[in-house]
Scaffold this active site. Structure first.
Site, PDB file in Angstrom:
ATOM      1  N   HIS A 113      -6.102  -3.564  -0.337  1.00 22.72           N
ATOM      2  CA  HIS A 113      -5.913  -2.433  -1.460  1.00 22.72           C
ATOM      3  C   HIS A 113      -6.469  -3.176  -2.761  1.00 22.72           C
ATOM      4  O   HIS A 113      -5.886  -2.479  -3.540  1.00 22.72           O
ATOM      5  CB  HIS A 113      -4.595  -1.869  -1.197  1.00 22.72           C
ATOM      6  CG  HIS A 113      -4.548  -0.766  -0.064  1.00 22.72           C
ATOM      7  ND1 HIS A 113      -4.882   0.303  -0.062  1.00 22.72           N
ATOM      8  CD2 HIS A 113      -4.191  -1.008   1.321  1.00 22.72           C
ATOM      9  CE1 HIS A 113      -4.952   1.148   1.080  1.00 22.72           C
ATOM     10  NE2 HIS A 113      -4.087   0.096   1.926  1.00 22.72           N
ATOM     11  N   SER A 129       0.827  -1.038  -0.066  1.00 20.60           N
ATOM     12  CA  SER A 129       0.297   0.009  -0.016  1.00 20.60           C
ATOM     13  C   SER A 129       0.771   1.057   0.047  1.00 20.60           C
ATOM     14  O   SER A 129       0.423   2.185  -0.330  1.00 20.60           O
ATOM     15  CB  SER A 129      -0.905  -0.227   1.087  1.00 20.60           C
ATOM     16  OG  SER A 129      -0.225   0.095   2.443  1.00 20.60           O
ATOM     17  N   LYS A 186     -12.481  -0.057   3.050  1.00 20.52           N
ATOM     18  CA  LYS A 186     -11.752   0.888   1.841  1.00 20.52           C
ATOM     19  C   LYS A 186     -12.868   0.684   0.744  1.00 20.52           C
ATOM     20  O   LYS A 186     -13.863   1.625   0.682  1.00 20.52           O
ATOM     21  CB  LYS A 186     -10.577   0.097   1.426  1.00 20.52           C
ATOM     22  CG  LYS A 186      -9.518   0.141   2.598  1.00 20.52           C
ATOM     23  CD  LYS A 186      -8.056  -0.369   2.418  1.00 20.52           C
ATOM     24  CE  LYS A 186      -6.935  -0.140   3.181  1.00 20.52           C
ATOM     25  NZ  LYS A 186      -7.324  -0.352   4.685  1.00 20.52           N
TER      26      LYS A 186
END
Length: 396
Positions: free
Chosen positions: A212, A184, A241
């Site tokens: 991610h 990330s 996320k």
């Protein structure tokens, strides 16, 4: 409290400030979105993990609100006592189906999921081999287990094979390779096809933290294994996320693995169940994400435009294909000065520096969002160019 103790704490804080490593938090007074209000100042938001722009999506808000009406505000209990509702199992089943796994188990966050994973599954006769740039939660989770620990240089397949050989020659019963799907801080992808091939060669398991990637990488956003067309044995991830941006983590994998984690995973056994509103919104997010090819296309179109614009302006970027696009500044003071100037120019970013990244690798990590318009991006590009000149990052 002893004065000497507080004096030592104050001295440490002073050193952090002197080194330019002190982190500050700004108060956002609006919902998370492409533009937010901070101290009465509207700014373009380029530092959230809100990849598909769902953090303020009306369908998720409606689902969360209805769940509070139907199922209450909170569970006031851990899952195995009296904290499991029908919604929890619906989301776990839905996540497993989406990810192509037999079952999944929910946690308060993926940090908790990674902290829960290794200790119940691996004993002192086993080994875990971790990428050097893995997320802190993987590192901490491995530390909690009694398994022998090996580490390989980031995405270095020769080093990974050397560690696999060492673990096998050392008599390891079971070996697990642990890796982020996306690193990330850099926005680079793990070499999952090569990792899978080596795992098969040395009879090892592959665990991937896909925080991610879930929701936007690969067909239907099913993550980095789907992106590469390979199978991971165990997946961890987050609802915090692309899947709505609230909180909640999970582990997905074979049924026996999930069953054992329900029996022995300490963060699961000793933490309250996720609140109904979060769970219901997670189910709604999956319904959107599975059909969101248009959002994924827009996200990567935005990323390409943003990367090209920063390159043309003269910034030093790390190469990659992910919507995380780091602007390398190398100096912590410069990263903070650049972030401050950008905020003044209407762009919200954060400087990243030690201990979040290695010393001498300070940067501003920009993150794309499918909801950002071309006008948003062009305005932000102009601000970056201005801030770069004002802070001396750009010399021409």
């Amino acid at each position: 409290m002893p004065n000497a103790f507080l004096d030592d704490i104050r001295a440490t804080l002073g050193e952090i400030q002197t080194d330019g490593l002190f982190k500050t938090e700004r108060l956002i007074t609006t919902p998370q979105s492409t533009r937010v209000q901070v101290a009465g100042h509207e700014v373009i938001n380029l530092c959230a993990n809100n990849y598909l722009g769902l953090a303020d999506n009306p369908a998720l808000i409606t689902a969360a609100t209805q769940a509070m009406t139907d199922h209450g505000f909170g569970m006031a209990s851990v899952r195995f006592i009296c904290g499991t509702q029908d919604l929890h199992r619906q989301l776990e089943t839905r996540l497993a189906q989406y990810l192509g796994c037999e079952d999944s188990i929910l946690f308060a966050a993926c940090f908790d999921a990674n902290g829960a994973l290794f200790e119940p599954l691996l004993g002192p006769e086993d080994a875990v081999i971790s990428d050097a740039l893995n997320h802190a939660s993987i590192i901490d989770g491995i530390r909690l287990s009694k398994a022998r620990r090996f580490r390989y240089a980031n995405s270095d397949m020769r080093d990974l094979e050397a560690q696999l050989k060492a673990a096998r020659e050392g008599g390891a019963r079971h070996i697990m390779i642990a890796t982020d799907g996306v690193f990330s801080m850099d926005g680079t992808l793990a070499k999952l096809p090569k990792i899978r091939a080596l795992a098969d060669q040395y009879d090892a398991l592959v665990m991937v933290d896909d925080c991610h990637a879930t929701g936007f990488m690969g067909p239907q956003g099913r993550g980095t294994p789907a992106h590469f067309g390979v199978q991971a044995d165990i997946l961890t991830g987050t609802l915090g996320k692309a899947l709505g941006g609230a909180l909640g983590g999970y582990i997905a994998g074979p049924q026996p693995v999930i069953d054992l984690l329900r029996q022995r995973a300490r963060p699961y056994l000793f933490s309250n169940a996720l609140p109904p509103s979060i769970v219901a919104a997670g189910i709604a997010a999956l319904e959107i994400v599975e059909r969101a090819d248009d959002l994924r296309a827009q996200l990567f179109d935005n990323a390409a435009h943003w990367r090209a614009g920063l390159t043309d302006a003269g910034f030093d970027l790390l190469p990659g294909e992910h919507p995380i696009i780091p602007v390398m500044l190398y100096d912590a003071h410069k990263a903070q000065a650049m972030a401050t100037r950008l905020f003044e120019l209407g762009v919200y970013v954060s400087g990243f520096f030690f201990p979040v990244v290695p010393k001498g690798q300070a940067r501003i990590r920009t993150q794309m969002n499918a909801a950002l318009s071309r006008a948003d991006l062009d305005q932000a590009l102009a601000a970056f160019a201005q801030a770069g000149r004002d802070t001396g990052v750009l010399t021409e």
